[in-house]
Motif scaffolding. Structure first.
Motif, short mmCIF file in Angstrom:
data_model
loop_
_atom_site.label_atom_id
_atom_site.label_comp_id
_atom_site.label_asym_id
_atom_site.label_seq_id
_atom_site.Cartn_x
_atom_site.Cartn_y
_atom_site.Cartn_z
N TRP A 45 15.07 -14.72 -11.84
CA TRP A 45 14.23 -13.84 -12.65
C TRP A 45 13.28 -13.08 -11.72
CZ3 TRP A 45 14.25 -13.40 -18.11
CH2 TRP A 45 15.19 -14.22 -18.74
N VAL A 46 13.31 -11.75 -11.80
CA VAL A 46 12.52 -10.93 -10.89
C VAL A 46 11.74 -9.88 -11.67
CG1 VAL A 46 14.23 -11.23 -9.05
CG2 VAL A 46 14.29 -9.17 -10.48
N LYS A 47 10.64 -9.45 -11.10
CA LYS A 47 9.95 -8.26 -11.55
C LYS A 47 9.89 -7.29 -10.38
CE LYS A 47 7.15 -9.73 -15.47
NZ LYS A 47 5.80 -9.77 -16.07
N PHE A 48 10.12 -6.01 -10.66
CA PHE A 48 10.18 -5.02 -9.61
C PHE A 48 8.82 -4.40 -9.35
CE2 PHE A 48 14.52 -5.11 -11.34
CZ PHE A 48 15.24 -5.32 -10.18
N VAL A 49 8.66 -3.90 -8.14
CA VAL A 49 7.45 -3.17 -7.78
C VAL A 49 7.30 -1.97 -8.71
CG1 VAL A 49 6.39 -1.77 -5.96
CG2 VAL A 49 7.50 -3.94 -5.38
N ASP A 50 6.09 -1.71 -9.14
CA ASP A 50 5.84 -0.64 -10.09
C ASP A 50 6.26 0.72 -9.53
OD1 ASP A 50 4.75 -2.50 -11.77
OD2 ASP A 50 2.69 -2.14 -11.13
N VAL A 593 -1.81 -9.82 4.06
CA VAL A 593 -1.16 -8.77 3.30
C VAL A 593 -2.22 -7.76 2.86
CG1 VAL A 593 -1.40 -10.02 1.14
CG2 VAL A 593 0.40 -8.31 1.36
N ASN A 594 -1.82 -6.51 2.73
CA ASN A 594 -2.68 -5.44 2.22
C ASN A 594 -2.16 -4.99 0.87
OD1 ASN A 594 -4.28 -5.32 4.57
ND2 ASN A 594 -2.76 -4.04 5.59
N TYR A 595 -3.04 -4.81 -0.09
CA TYR A 595 -2.69 -4.31 -1.41
C TYR A 595 -3.42 -3.00 -1.68
CZ TYR A 595 -0.96 -9.05 -2.37
OH TYR A 595 -0.28 -10.24 -2.33
N GLY A 596 -2.84 -2.17 -2.52
CA GLY A 596 -3.51 -0.96 -2.95
C GLY A 596 -2.74 0.31 -2.68
N SER A 597 -1.67 0.23 -1.89
CA SER A 597 -0.90 1.45 -1.65
C SER A 597 -0.27 1.96 -2.94
CB SER A 597 0.19 1.18 -0.60
OG SER A 597 1.03 0.13 -1.00
N PRO A 620 -8.84 0.99 0.12
CA PRO A 620 -9.68 1.93 -0.66
C PRO A 620 -8.91 3.15 -1.13
CG PRO A 620 -10.07 2.24 1.68
CD PRO A 620 -9.11 1.09 1.59
N THR A 621 -7.81 2.90 -1.87
CA THR A 621 -6.98 4.01 -2.36
C THR A 621 -7.32 4.41 -3.79
OG1 THR A 621 -5.33 2.46 -3.14
CG2 THR A 621 -5.07 3.27 -0.89
N GLY A 622 -8.07 3.55 -4.48
CA GLY A 622 -8.35 3.81 -5.89
C GLY A 622 -7.31 3.23 -6.83
N ASN A 623 -6.15 2.78 -6.29
CA ASN A 623 -5.13 2.15 -7.13
C ASN A 623 -5.61 0.76 -7.57
OD1 ASN A 623 -3.16 4.21 -7.02
ND2 ASN A 623 -2.56 3.52 -4.96
N LEU A 624 -5.47 0.46 -8.86
CA LEU A 624 -5.94 -0.82 -9.37
C LEU A 624 -5.05 -1.95 -8.89
CD1 LEU A 624 -7.79 -2.53 -11.18
CD2 LEU A 624 -6.21 -2.05 -13.08
N VAL A 625 -5.69 -2.98 -8.32
CA VAL A 625 -5.03 -4.21 -7.93
C VAL A 625 -5.64 -5.33 -8.76
CG1 VAL A 625 -4.58 -5.85 -6.07
CG2 VAL A 625 -4.61 -3.39 -5.59
N SER A 642 -14.87 -0.76 0.22
CA SER A 642 -15.55 0.26 -0.57
C SER A 642 -14.56 1.36 -0.93
CB SER A 642 -16.73 0.85 0.23
OG SER A 642 -17.33 1.90 -0.50
N GLY A 643 -14.53 1.70 -2.22
CA GLY A 643 -13.58 2.70 -2.69
C GLY A 643 -12.31 2.12 -3.27
N SER A 644 -12.17 0.78 -3.16
CA SER A 644 -10.99 0.14 -3.74
C SER A 644 -11.24 -0.19 -5.20
CB SER A 644 -10.64 -1.14 -2.97
OG SER A 644 -11.70 -2.08 -3.09
N SER A 645 -10.18 -0.50 -5.92
CA SER A 645 -10.27 -0.87 -7.33
C SER A 645 -9.59 -2.23 -7.49
CB SER A 645 -9.60 0.18 -8.21
OG SER A 645 -9.67 -0.18 -9.57
#
Length: 659
Positions: A45-50, A593-597, A620-625, A642-645
């Motif tokens: 069972w998998v979920k794909f990257v948005d 790991v880095n999140y937000g791209s 700090p991309t503004g994409n919600l994590v 700063s600037g991240s969500s």
């Protein structure tokens, strides 16, 4: 019911972590590609990257490495469906060197044009047995020797002529044509080139697919398949009073046949006790004799099952394609028994439903034509054309359970209410004589907890034996017994309840059951529960799905219909927890790991842990994590710039709705 002759039902519980997973099934989940998968577990069972799009025909070709597929492996798109919620479902068949791998299937779900989720079983093997030392003729001879029937369909002129008329092809025949495929043998975890041969026989229980090893001629596996003008008239049915039944004008006899051709699907009732299985006929469209009333009640039950599937679930017949059913009343089962009902798949002609008269040769109220029983058999047909759950071990138990579940759903829709006893309408010795209880399976020796008390071994240690006349008979490793677990779950989801697993009353060591715990489920009603069941069966299960797969399929379906973390999805998860199958019980540790791209949600059913001495950055991309789990543990090294969500939420309730 496939086999109502022996009805033992057990309820039991075992932790999810104890489920056996073969080392070479879904290998790609051991080290999932994070550029493609948001989450993946060993059950496939998998979920794909948005935000990822899909080219359905090229998807697996472009992502072979991500799914662990070597050069000779491929995935063939075999079915595309778009459902009423706007999801597009792609079903793929796994192949090796151009030949199908039996049970190798993967399903992709697309939502709003983007990849959403997937599930299935992908087989790989370091050793391939691809020697073909057996001719088609030799393979067929071995298959016929294994089946050992007295008479086969191709030996009967009536069957052959009916097939030629239906297909409008004088060359059509039921004579078997062996095909080559690969079969995954769990014992050695290797792929074996094999012949797959469909044998259709008159002998009850002797029709099915035989898999013959092309290398040495051994039988690898047996998969049974035995599973106009409208003239309405009033019939005094066996159990339901006066009801409308449709007859069909027979211009040859100047009478009426017991045939309902009033919708795209045609249902006919034949008298199995006659020499040529004649269709029931009346000179005046009145069906008043005991045998006529019984046969007409069968027709009424099947037609109303069809109508519920059509009006409530949007399904056109048992096969989804307005398929016909031939109903054989007064059928004779193995050993001369009339105490049963069954569905029989016919991939060439019309499928069949066989209905016994019960044990009393005079009374008709112990017949097997009751609504919930024939809705059960009808649903075996639905399963044949959707999930195709094989009829053994856990897939077979799920096959049986879905038939019970939908039998009660149909009963509720026809009458406005239902009881929870399968076959309750039948009378034996002056009293109602049901076979199973969905509310209290243990009454009929079924388990009410996965792998718990009364569970029949369905592991690789069990060799399925389905013929009750043979030594070691075990009902294909407990299909009519282990079905009680999902039955109980469905009852709780529909009606609600609370208690302890395995009838325990405390956590004391003397309490009944293994690791007993309390549970509570709130009712969502049988209507919503039935819709969830149908969607799970139709879109998220395959031929070799097990109980863990079914748990995830129900939760997935509930989330589709009513929303992620909705009341209905949470209660579906709670109902499964009550029968011993909770959400995927794995804490998740993240590190370096880095999140937000891209927008990203990380969800786990247990703790989400940022490890010591690890770097975890929210860019700090503004994409919600978003992080979600039963608990979230941040250690030094985590940073949200700063600037991240970024958001985090510890939510035990929503964990029930994870899959």
């Amino acid at each position: 019911m496939k086999s109502l002759i022996k009805l033992l039902f057990l309820f039991g519980f075992v932790l999810v972590s104890s489920i056996d997973i073969n080392a070479q099934v879904n290998d790609f989940t051991k080290n999932p590609d994070s550029t493609l998968f948001k989450s993946a577990n060993v059950f496939g069972w998998v979920k794909f990257v948005d935000g990822l799009s899909i080219n359905p025909k090229e998807f697996f070709t472009l992502n072979k490495k991500s799914f662990g597929l070597a050069a000779e492996y491929a995935m063939r798109l075999k079915l595309t469906q778009t459902d009423e919620l706007g999801f597009t479902h792609y079903r793929y068949q796994e192949t090796y060197a151009g030949k199908d791998i039996s049970g190798g299937e993967f399903f992709i779900q697309v939502k709003n044009g983007s990849l959403f989720s997937g599930n299935g079983k992908i087989y790989t093997s370091s050793t391939i047995h691809n020697q073909n030392n057996i001719s088609e003729e030799n393979a067929l001879a071995k298959a016929l020797q294994f089946v050992g029937a007295q008479k086969y369909w191709w030996q009967d002129s009536l069957k052959e002529n009916k097939l030629k008329a239906k297909t409008k092809n004088q060359s059509s025949t039921y004579f078997p044509k062996p095909d080559l495929c690969y079969y995954y043998v769990s014992g050695d975890q290797q792929l074996h080139l094999s012949y797959i041969i469909l044998i259709q026989a008159f002998d009850p229980g002797k029709s099915g697919y035989v898999y013959i090893d092309a290398e040495d001629g051994k039988v690898l596996w047996w998969n049974p398949v035995e599973i106009a003008t409208c003239d309405p008239t009033t019939v005094n049915t066996v159990w339901y009073g006066n009801q409308t039944v449709n007859g069909y004008t027979d211009f040859l006899t100047s009478g009426w046949d017991l045939e309902d051709a009033c919708t795209s699907s045609t249902y006919k009732v034949f008298d199995y006790s006659t020499t040529f299985n004649d269709i029931f006929n009346s000179f005046n469209n009145q069906w008043n004799s005991p045998r006529q009333r019984s046969a007409a009640t069968c027709l009424w039950s099947v037609r109303h099952t069809h109508d519920v599937y059509s009006s409530q679930l949007g399904r056109n017949g048992h096969d989804g394609n307005n398929g016909n059913l031939d109903i054989y009343f007064d059928y004779i089962f193995p050993g001369g028994s009339t105490y049963n009902a069954s569905y029989h798949y016919d991939p060439i002609g019309d499928d069949e439903m066989n209905v016994g008269r019960g044990n009393d040769p005079v009374a008709i109220d112990d017949d097997f034509g009751a609504l919930d029983i024939l809705a059960h058999e009808f649903t075996h047909g639905v399963t044949q054309y959707t999930a195709q759950l094989i009829y053994e071990k856990e897939p077979g138990a799920l096959n049986e359970s879905f038939s019970d579940v939908m039998g009660k759903y149909v009963e509720n829709k026809v009458f406005g209410s239902n009881n929870w006893l399968m076959g309750w309408d039948r009378i034996e010795n002056g009293a109602n004589h049901p076979f199973r209880s969905l509310a209290s399976p243990q009454i009929y020796n079924q388990p009410d907890r996965y792998l718990g008390t009364m569970w029949v071994d369905a592991s690789s240690n069990c060799t399925p034996v389905g013929d009750p006349t043979l030594p070691g008979y075990n009902d294909f490793c407990g299909v009519h017994t282990n079905s009680g677990v999902q039955n109980r779950m469905y009852y709780l989801l529909s009606s609600g309840g609370s208690g302890w697993t395995n009838d325990a009353t405390s956590t004391a060591t003397s309490a009944t059951g293994v690791n007993p715990y309390t549970w509570t489920v709130s009712s969502i009603g049988i209507d919503k529960a039935g819709r969830i069941a149908y969607r799970a069966l139709s879109y998220y299960l395959g031929s070799n799905s097990n109980y863990f797969d079914s748990r995830n399929a129900w939760v997935h379906a509930a989330a589709d219909l009513y929303g992620e973390c909705s009341f209905e999805a949470i209660q579906t998860g709670r109902a499964w927890y009550a029968v011993g199958l909770g959400p995927p019980a794995q804490s998740m540790t993240i590190c370096n790991v880095n999140y937000g791209s891209t927008p990203y949600t990380l969800t786990t059913a247990k703790a989400l842990i940022v490890s010591n001495n690890c770097t975890v950055n929210i860019l700090p991309t503004g994409n919600l994590v978003a992080f979600k789990g039963s608990s979230i543990d941040f250690k030094p090294g985590f940073s949200s710039q700063s600037g991240s969500s970024f958001s985090s939420k510890a939510d035990d309730e929503c964990n029930y709705a994870t899959y």
